[in-house]
Design a protein around this motif. Structure first.
Motif, mmCIF file in Angstrom:
data_model
loop_
_atom_site.group_PDB
_atom_site.id
_atom_site.type_symbol
_atom_site.label_atom_id
_atom_site.label_comp_id
_atom_site.label_asym_id
_atom_site.label_seq_id
_atom_site.Cartn_x
_atom_site.Cartn_y
_atom_site.Cartn_z
ATOM 1 N N PHE A 21 4.031 16.136 -23.069
ATOM 2 C CA PHE A 21 3.116 17.277 -23.184
ATOM 3 C C PHE A 21 2.283 17.135 -24.442
ATOM 4 O O PHE A 21 1.073 17.268 -24.436
ATOM 5 C CB PHE A 21 3.911 18.581 -23.328
ATOM 6 C CG PHE A 21 4.257 19.236 -22.040
ATOM 7 C CD1 PHE A 21 3.264 19.712 -21.208
ATOM 8 C CD2 PHE A 21 5.572 19.378 -21.650
ATOM 9 C CE1 PHE A 21 3.585 20.311 -20.014
ATOM 10 C CE2 PHE A 21 5.900 19.978 -20.460
ATOM 11 C CZ PHE A 21 4.907 20.449 -19.639
ATOM 12 N N LEU A 25 -1.840 17.078 -25.091
ATOM 13 C CA LEU A 25 -2.328 18.410 -25.460
ATOM 14 C C LEU A 25 -3.709 18.292 -26.098
ATOM 15 O O LEU A 25 -3.899 17.480 -26.988
ATOM 16 C CB LEU A 25 -1.336 19.024 -26.457
ATOM 17 C CG LEU A 25 -1.460 20.519 -26.687
ATOM 18 C CD1 LEU A 25 -0.970 21.265 -25.463
ATOM 19 C CD2 LEU A 25 -0.644 20.917 -27.893
ATOM 20 N N VAL A 68 0.220 5.889 -17.593
ATOM 21 C CA VAL A 68 -0.471 6.621 -16.535
ATOM 22 C C VAL A 68 -1.037 7.920 -17.086
ATOM 23 O O VAL A 68 -2.166 8.314 -16.781
ATOM 24 C CB VAL A 68 0.487 6.906 -15.367
ATOM 25 C CG1 VAL A 68 -0.200 7.754 -14.321
ATOM 26 C CG2 VAL A 68 0.954 5.604 -14.752
ATOM 27 N N LEU A 69 -0.262 8.560 -17.950
ATOM 28 C CA LEU A 69 -0.661 9.856 -18.492
ATOM 29 C C LEU A 69 -1.943 9.735 -19.302
ATOM 30 O O LEU A 69 -2.836 10.568 -19.202
ATOM 31 C CB LEU A 69 0.473 10.364 -19.379
ATOM 32 C CG LEU A 69 0.533 11.842 -19.675
ATOM 33 C CD1 LEU A 69 0.693 12.619 -18.391
ATOM 34 C CD2 LEU A 69 1.697 12.131 -20.591
ATOM 35 N N MET A 74 -1.825 -0.313 -17.241
ATOM 36 C CA MET A 74 -0.405 -0.227 -16.901
ATOM 37 C C MET A 74 0.377 -1.285 -17.674
ATOM 38 O O MET A 74 0.094 -2.469 -17.564
ATOM 39 C CB MET A 74 -0.201 -0.493 -15.416
ATOM 40 C CG MET A 74 -0.555 0.647 -14.540
ATOM 41 S SD MET A 74 0.654 1.935 -14.582
ATOM 42 C CE MET A 74 1.661 1.471 -13.201
ATOM 43 N N LEU B 10 -1.209 -2.950 -8.824
ATOM 44 C CA LEU B 10 -0.341 -1.876 -9.301
ATOM 45 C C LEU B 10 -0.874 -0.492 -8.974
ATOM 46 O O LEU B 10 -0.337 0.500 -9.426
ATOM 47 C CB LEU B 10 -0.155 -2.010 -10.817
ATOM 48 C CG LEU B 10 0.710 -3.193 -11.231
ATOM 49 C CD1 LEU B 10 0.827 -3.254 -12.719
ATOM 50 C CD2 LEU B 10 2.082 -3.076 -10.605
ATOM 51 N N VAL B 13 1.719 1.876 -7.638
ATOM 52 C CA VAL B 13 2.669 2.336 -8.656
ATOM 53 C C VAL B 13 2.027 3.423 -9.504
ATOM 54 O O VAL B 13 2.604 4.483 -9.755
ATOM 55 C CB VAL B 13 3.098 1.163 -9.565
ATOM 56 C CG1 VAL B 13 4.120 1.625 -10.576
ATOM 57 C CG2 VAL B 13 3.638 0.030 -8.736
ATOM 58 N N ARG B 14 0.788 3.151 -9.920
ATOM 59 C CA ARG B 14 0.076 4.120 -10.752
ATOM 60 C C ARG B 14 -0.112 5.432 -9.993
ATOM 61 O O ARG B 14 0.085 6.520 -10.543
ATOM 62 C CB ARG B 14 -1.289 3.555 -11.142
ATOM 63 C CG ARG B 14 -1.999 4.370 -12.179
ATOM 64 C CD ARG B 14 -3.381 3.838 -12.392
ATOM 65 N NE ARG B 14 -3.419 2.689 -13.261
ATOM 66 C CZ ARG B 14 -3.376 2.782 -14.588
ATOM 67 N NH1 ARG B 14 -3.300 3.954 -15.158
ATOM 68 N NH2 ARG B 14 -3.427 1.718 -15.327
ATOM 69 N N ILE B 17 3.245 7.304 -9.985
ATOM 70 C CA ILE B 17 3.599 7.918 -11.263
ATOM 71 C C ILE B 17 2.629 9.043 -11.606
ATOM 72 O O ILE B 17 3.018 10.069 -12.155
ATOM 73 C CB ILE B 17 3.631 6.857 -12.388
ATOM 74 C CG1 ILE B 17 4.675 5.801 -12.054
ATOM 75 C CG2 ILE B 17 3.947 7.477 -13.732
ATOM 76 C CD1 ILE B 17 4.817 4.725 -13.084
ATOM 77 N N SER B 18 1.365 8.853 -11.192
ATOM 78 C CA SER B 18 0.384 9.883 -11.540
ATOM 79 C C SER B 18 0.720 11.209 -10.875
ATOM 80 O O SER B 18 0.472 12.273 -11.429
ATOM 81 C CB SER B 18 -1.010 9.435 -11.138
ATOM 82 O OG SER B 18 -1.195 9.609 -9.758
ATOM 83 N N LEU B 20 3.748 12.174 -10.335
ATOM 84 C CA LEU B 20 4.872 12.702 -11.113
ATOM 85 C C LEU B 20 4.411 13.347 -12.408
ATOM 86 O O LEU B 20 4.967 14.353 -12.847
ATOM 87 C CB LEU B 20 5.869 11.577 -11.440
ATOM 88 C CG LEU B 20 6.672 11.019 -10.282
ATOM 89 C CD1 LEU B 20 7.627 9.953 -10.786
ATOM 90 C CD2 LEU B 20 7.456 12.118 -9.600
ATOM 91 N N VAL B 21 3.378 12.759 -13.047
ATOM 92 C CA VAL B 21 2.964 13.317 -14.335
ATOM 93 C C VAL B 21 1.914 14.412 -14.173
ATOM 94 O O VAL B 21 1.565 15.058 -15.156
ATOM 95 C CB VAL B 21 2.417 12.245 -15.318
ATOM 96 C CG1 VAL B 21 3.480 11.236 -15.652
ATOM 97 C CG2 VAL B 21 1.182 11.591 -14.782
ATOM 98 N N ILE B 24 2.638 17.777 -15.790
ATOM 99 C CA ILE B 24 2.454 17.796 -17.246
ATOM 100 C C ILE B 24 0.986 18.044 -17.573
ATOM 101 O O ILE B 24 0.640 18.921 -18.365
ATOM 102 C CB ILE B 24 2.914 16.449 -17.857
ATOM 103 C CG1 ILE B 24 4.413 16.265 -17.634
ATOM 104 C CG2 ILE B 24 2.582 16.389 -19.344
ATOM 105 C CD1 ILE B 24 4.960 15.002 -18.237
ATOM 106 N N GLN B 25 0.119 17.297 -16.903
ATOM 107 C CA GLN B 25 -1.308 17.445 -17.187
ATOM 108 C C GLN B 25 -1.786 18.845 -16.815
ATOM 109 O O GLN B 25 -2.596 19.443 -17.515
ATOM 110 C CB GLN B 25 -2.095 16.382 -16.413
ATOM 111 C CG GLN B 25 -1.815 14.999 -16.932
ATOM 112 C CD GLN B 25 -2.319 13.919 -16.014
ATOM 113 O OE1 GLN B 25 -2.454 14.121 -14.814
ATOM 114 N NE2 GLN B 25 -2.582 12.760 -16.572
ATOM 115 N N VAL B 27 0.019 21.693 -16.683
ATOM 116 C CA VAL B 27 0.518 22.717 -17.610
ATOM 117 C C VAL B 27 -0.249 22.654 -18.926
ATOM 118 O O VAL B 27 -0.592 23.682 -19.506
ATOM 119 C CB VAL B 27 2.030 22.537 -17.838
ATOM 120 C CG1 VAL B 27 2.512 23.437 -18.956
ATOM 121 C CG2 VAL B 27 2.786 22.847 -16.564
ATOM 122 N N VAL B 28 -0.550 21.436 -19.370
ATOM 123 C CA VAL B 28 -1.284 21.298 -20.625
ATOM 124 C C VAL B 28 -2.665 21.930 -20.522
ATOM 125 O O VAL B 28 -3.166 22.535 -21.463
ATOM 126 C CB VAL B 28 -1.386 19.807 -21.010
ATOM 127 C CG1 VAL B 28 -2.510 19.571 -21.980
ATOM 128 C CG2 VAL B 28 -0.083 19.343 -21.620
#
Lengths: 162, 271
Positions: A21, A25, A68-69, A74, B10, B13-14, B17-18, B20-21, B24-25, B27-28
Motif C-alpha cells: 500500500f 500511495l 506488477v504493482l 517483471m 510473461l 503471469v503479469r 498478478i495484476s 491480485l494487486v 491494493i491499487q 484502496v490506495v
C-alpha cells in the motif's frame, strides 16, 4: 512444538500487503523520490527475525508483486529483493545483535544493493534514472528503520509470529 | 526479465498478478476519488449555475465551429477523393479515469481504469482535452498503464502546424518540457508555434495538438538548434483522459480479418 512452529502467517502477509500500500500511495511530487523501499525494509525485518520462514523464495514472490504493482519490468525487483534476502539471511546472526543505528546502516547497505541491481537492469533496458535522487530511498529506508523495527517487533510479539 | 523485455511470454503471469494487486491499487486510490466526489457533490448552487452558464456558452461556440468543421471535412473528403488519396475517418474515443497510484518515480507513467475489458491495446494513443497525453504501454485486465509523452523514453513524430516542418518530440523527464530533435539552425520554426502530431509513426493519428514551442536557440557550430516545447496536455492535473481508437482505411486482407474483431468491439461498446 509442532503447533507453535508455524504461527502468524497472516500477520506476515498483512505486513507485506501494508508495505505494498505504502509503495503506491500517492505522494506530493517533491516527496515521491524519497519514498522508502517499504517492501524491502519489511522483508529485511522478517529475514532477520524469522530467517527460516521468510527468505529468498518469499522475497522473490514479493518482488514480482512489486514489479506488477509499480509497472516495472517483471523480475527486476524480484531479483534485487532475492539478493537482499540472501545477504540478510546470511548475516542475520550478526545484524540481530547490532544496536538499532548500526542496523540502520546495514539496512542502508542492503537497500542500496537492491537499488544497484535495479539501476543496472534499468541501464541495460535503457531507462536509467537521470538524477542522483534515485538513491534517496536507501537513505530514507535507513532513517525509518528504528521505527519500523520497533513496530514490527510489536506486531511479531502481539500475533506471536514464530 | 529478458523474457518480459524482449518477448511477451510473461504477459499472462503479469495479468494474473495484476488482478491480485488490483485491490491494493483500488484502496490506495479511494481517498482521492472520495475527495473528488465530495468536491463535486458539495458545490454551491451558484457555482453550479455559473459553471453551467459558461459551459452552455462554450458549447454554443463549439457548435458554431463544428458547423464549419463539418463542411470543411466534407470538402476535404471530396478533394481527397479527387486526388485518389486514402480517406481519413473519424476516430472512436472513450473516457478513462486515472487511478491515484504512484508508479516508479523516475518514469512518467500513470494507471488508468480501462483495460483489456474495454479493448485497449498496447500503443494506443491517449489524449486529454488539451492535447496529446501519452500512449498505453501495458494492457492489464482491469487497468492499463500509460506512458506520458514527457517520459525520457518516449518520442513522438510531430510537425510544426504553421510550416509543416517535421521533427520528433522527445520527453525530458520534466512534465513541462519536450525536446524537439534534428531541427537545423535555419529551420522554419519560432517560439509560440503549435506542434501537432504528424501521424508518421503509425501510432498516433495525425493532427492532434501536442505542444507549444517555448525556446528556439540556434547553436552556431552545431548542426542542429536547441528547441524546447511545452506540452499542451495538463499532464499533472488531468483526472480524465480520452482513449482513441484509430479507424483507418485498411488494405483488403487486413480489413477482412479485422471486420470480425470490430463487430465484437461494437457490440461491447453498445453495452
Amino acid at each position: 512444538m509442532a503447533d507453535i512452529k508455524k504461527h502468524g502467517g497472516k500477520a506476515i502477509l498483512a505486513t507485506f500487503v501494508f508495505a505494498m500500500f505504502l509503495m503506491v500511495l500517492p505522494l506530493p511530487e517533491w516527496l515521491r523520490a524519497f519514498r522508502p523501499e517499504f517492501v524491502t525494509v519489511v522483508l529485511i525485518y522478517w529475514c532477520l527475525a524469522l530467517p527460516s520462514r521468510v527468505n529468498i523464495g518469499m522475497a522473490w514472490l514479493a518482488g514480482l508483486f512489486v514489479d506488477v504493482l509499480t509497472g516495472t519490468l517483471m523480475g527486476q525487483h524480484a531479483l534485487a529483493m532475492s539478493v537482499v534476502a540472501f545477504v540478510t539471511v546470511k548475516l542475520h546472526k550478526q545484524i540481530r545483535v547490532y544496536p538499532l543505528w548500526q542496523q540502520a546502516l546495514s539496512v542502508f547497505t542492503m537497500v542500496a544493493l537492491g537499488q544497484l541491481l535495479v539501476v543496472w537492469i534499468k541501464g541495460i533496458v535503457g531507462e536509467s534514472p537521470q538524477s542522483w535522487l534515485y538513491w534517496a530511498p536507501s537513505i530514507t529506508s535507513a532513517v525509518i528503520w528504528p521505527w519500523v523495527f520497533v513496530l514490527m517487533r510489536n506486531v511479531r510479539r502481539r500475533y506471536k509470529v514464530s | 526479465m529478458t523474457a518480459d523485455h524482449r518477448m511477451q511470454y510473461l504477459d499472462s503471469v503479469r495479468t494474473f498478478i495484476s488482478v491480485l494487486v488490483y485491490p491494493i491499487q483500488y484502496v490506495v486510490s479511494v481517498p482521492t476519488s472520495a475527495t473528488n466526489w465530495l468536491g463535486d457533490n458539495l458545490q454551491s448552487r451558484e457555482s453550479l449555475l455559473e459553471e453551467n452558464e459558461s459551459l452552455v456558452s462554450k458549447n454554443r461556440f463549439l457548435a458554431v465551429q463544428m458547423q464549419k468543421y463539418v463542411s470543411l471535412e466534407i470538402e476535404n473528403m471530396r478533394l481527397r477523393q479527387l486526388l485518389d488519396a486514402s480517406k481519413r475517418l473519424t476516430d472512436r474515443v472513450l473516457t478513462a479515469e486515472l487511478l491515484a497510484v504512484d508508479l516508479d518515480p523516475f518514469s512518467h507513467k500513470v494507471l488508468i481504469n480501462k483495460g483489456l475489458r474495454h479493448n485497449t491495446y498496447r500503443g494506443q494513443p491517449i489524449l486529454d482535452s488539451e492535447g496529446v497525453y501519452g500512449q498505453i504501454v501495458q494492457v492489464l485486465p482491469i487497468t492499463s498503464s500509460v506512458m506520458l509523452l514527457t517520459d525520457p523514453g518516449h518520442s513522438l513524430p510531430v510537425q510544426v502546424n504553421r510550416s509543416g516542418l517535421r521533427t520528433i518530440a522527445q520527453g525530458t523527464g520534466s512534465t513541462s518540457k519536450l525536446r524537439l530533435l534534428h531541427i537545423p539552425n535555419n529551420g522554419d520554426i519560432k517560439e509560440g508555434d503549435l506542434i501537432v502530431t504528424s501521424g508518421l509513426g503509425g501510432v498516433f493519428p495525425s493532427g492532434y495538438p501536442v505542444a507549444k514551442v517555448t525556446l528556439f536557440k540556434p547553436v552556431s557550430g552545431q548542426a542542429f538548434a536547441t528547441v524546447e516545447a511545452e506540452p499542451l496536455a495538463k499532464l499533472d492535473k488531468s483526472r480524465e483522459v480520452l482513449l482513441v481508437w484509430k479507424e483507418q482505411e485498411d488494405t483488403p486482407e487486413v480489413k477482412e480479418t479485422r471486420s470480425s474483431a470490430t463487430k465484437v468491439t461494437n457490440e461491447k461498446g453498445a453495452n
